[in-house]
Enzyme design. Structure first.
Site: not given
Length: 302
Positions: A149, A239, A269
């Protein structure tokens, strides 16, 4: 988007368990409360460190880091945790880093970069550069970058900034946010995906106060993709950030480099925390381990 069809029962159970700790209206909470609930959630999913992994905290050019080792190795991976540049810590991803170390035999240096809003951009980027430079100087040999991320963003930004200065054997970016177009592609088709929404992405970016045209904050906005390390970019299908991984891999390949994108079907995610309960997440983690192992050996199996 029909998430009931795309997402299997195991993944829904993981999503629902996460929601018990991290409510959907969390962005209305104070930053301190957001960090508290995020830490509680990570602790609930945290796995014991594998046997044989040594772990100690150390200062790396002024940046707090945590070092994981399991025997002799000439390969080091610098790992940056996710959390939107606002939440997350050495503890939030401790088990992930320990397991990477145990499964690959590679030394792992986890970086506790400064968070927003106390430290705006480029504080986290500056810490990433400092810690990576320290790693290269302290453990000469094969050097890799990895992150999930926001951490994937930092890994890529570091690779761009230090190319030609340090030699990277590769990087593995896990559902990275790299500065793609928020008004196109997966940002719209998965705008309301479980675990992360488009609005939440924009919210966290505003807290960081980063310029989307600045490649140190948004690597996809760089104009030069020549000379970047071999890259494995891993996207979760469900996502808003999914297209960033593919777009980044495509840019590297178009510049003559080696890059490969893996889109993990039906995953959301943050799925790394579900790797012990979700078969799809475990399979993806195995692919992450395989990618790091191959890059550390100098192999390119894609």
């Amino acid at each position: 988007m029909d998430y009931d069809t795309l997402i299997d029962a195991e993944t829904w159970a993981f999503i629902n368990r996460t929601a018990e700790f991290y409510p959907p209206d969390a962005t209305d909470m104070s930053i301190a409360d957001q960090r508290r609930v995020y830490d509680q959630m990570c602790e609930a999913f945290r796995q014991p460190r594998p046997d044989g992994v040594s772990c100690r905290d150390r200062d790396c050019s002024g940046v707090p880091c945590r070092l994981y080792e399991v025997g002799e190795t000439d390969t080091t991976v610098v790992f940056f945790h996710g959390g939107g540049f606002v939440v997350g810590s050495l503890d939030s991803h401790d088990d992930v880093c320990a397991e990477i170390c145990a499964c690959t035999g590679i030394r792992v240096l986890a970086v506790d970069y400064r968070l927003s809003p106390e430290h705006k951009h480029p504080a986290a980027f500056d810490d990433a550069i400092a810690a990576t430079t320290y790693a290269a100087q302290t453990w000469p040999g094969t050097l890799l970058l990895c992150g999930d991320s926001a951490g994937g963003n930092l890994a890529a930004a570091t690779a761009h900034a230090l190319r030609g200065k340090l030699a990277f054997a590769g990087q593995v970016l896990i559902y990275p946010g790299l500065g793609g177009d928020h008004d196109a592609g997966s940002y719209l088709s998965h705008a309301n995906a479980p675990m992360l929404t488009r609005d939440e992405i924009i919210y966290y970016m505003a807290i960081r106060e980063s310029d989307l045209q600045d490649p140190t904050a948004a690597p996809l906005r760089d104009t030069d993709f020549v000379g970047l390390p071999r890259t494995v970019a891993i996207a979760a299908e469900c996502d808003p950030l999914a297209d960033d991984a593919q777009a980044y891999a495509d840019r590297i390949k178009a510049a003559g480099g080696k890059a490969h994108c893996i889109e993990e079907p039906g995953l959301t995610h943050g799925y790394l925390r579900g790797r012990t309960s979700v078969t799809r997440a475990r399979d993806s983690f195995d692919r992450i381990i395989a990618a790091l192992t191959a890059l550390g050996r100098g192999d390119w199996p894609f």
